[in-house]
Scaffold this motif. Structure first.
Motif, PDB file in Angstrom:
ATOM      1  N   ARG A  54      43.718  14.900  53.245  1.00  0.00           N
ATOM      2  CA  ARG A  54      44.438  15.922  54.010  1.00  0.00           C
ATOM      3  C   ARG A  54      45.881  15.482  54.278  1.00  0.00           C
ATOM      4  N   LYS A  55      46.067  14.185  54.568  1.00  0.00           N
ATOM      5  CA  LYS A  55      47.422  13.687  54.829  1.00  0.00           C
ATOM      6  C   LYS A  55      48.279  13.697  53.567  1.00  0.00           C
ATOM      7  N   HIS A  59      52.283  19.340  55.162  1.00  0.00           N
ATOM      8  CA  HIS A  59      51.785  20.183  56.256  1.00  0.00           C
ATOM      9  C   HIS A  59      52.012  21.669  56.009  1.00  0.00           C
ATOM     10  N   TRP A  62      49.454  23.928  53.723  1.00  0.00           N
ATOM     11  CA  TRP A  62      48.214  24.508  54.244  1.00  0.00           C
ATOM     12  C   TRP A  62      48.431  25.960  54.664  1.00  0.00           C
TER      13      TRP A  62
END
Length: 85
Positions: A54-55, A59, A62
């Motif tokens: 996810r990292k 950001h 998403w």
């Protein structure tokens, strides 16, 4: 002091981060080196793997994902018509 683990790849004498860094340009840091591949004694947990993956996605990326991705996966993967709500 903020401590953060960051995966990186070494090539041509340079460490290249595999994820974005929250650092100011020219900021000095201390680097500790360890083997990133999970060993039989200390395998990476599923939660750690999901957190790491996810990292690795920016950001704002998403927010660009469609909200009906699960329902219309065939549309997004193969071009099928979208299913009606």
């Amino acid at each position: 002091m903020k401590i953060e683990n960051v995966r990186a790849r070494f090539g041509n004498g340079v460490l290249v981060p595999l994820e974005p860094l929250n650092l100011a340009e020219g900021e000095e840091v201390v680097v500790s080196i360890s083997d990133a591949s999970p060993s039989d004694n200390n395998p990476e947990s599923m939660l750690d793997m999901f957190a790491r993956l996810r990292k690795s996605v920016p950001h704002d990326a998403w927010d660009d994902l469609p909200t009906d991705l699960a329902k219309n996966k065939k549309h997004y993967l193969y071009g099928f018509p979208k299913e009606a709500n």
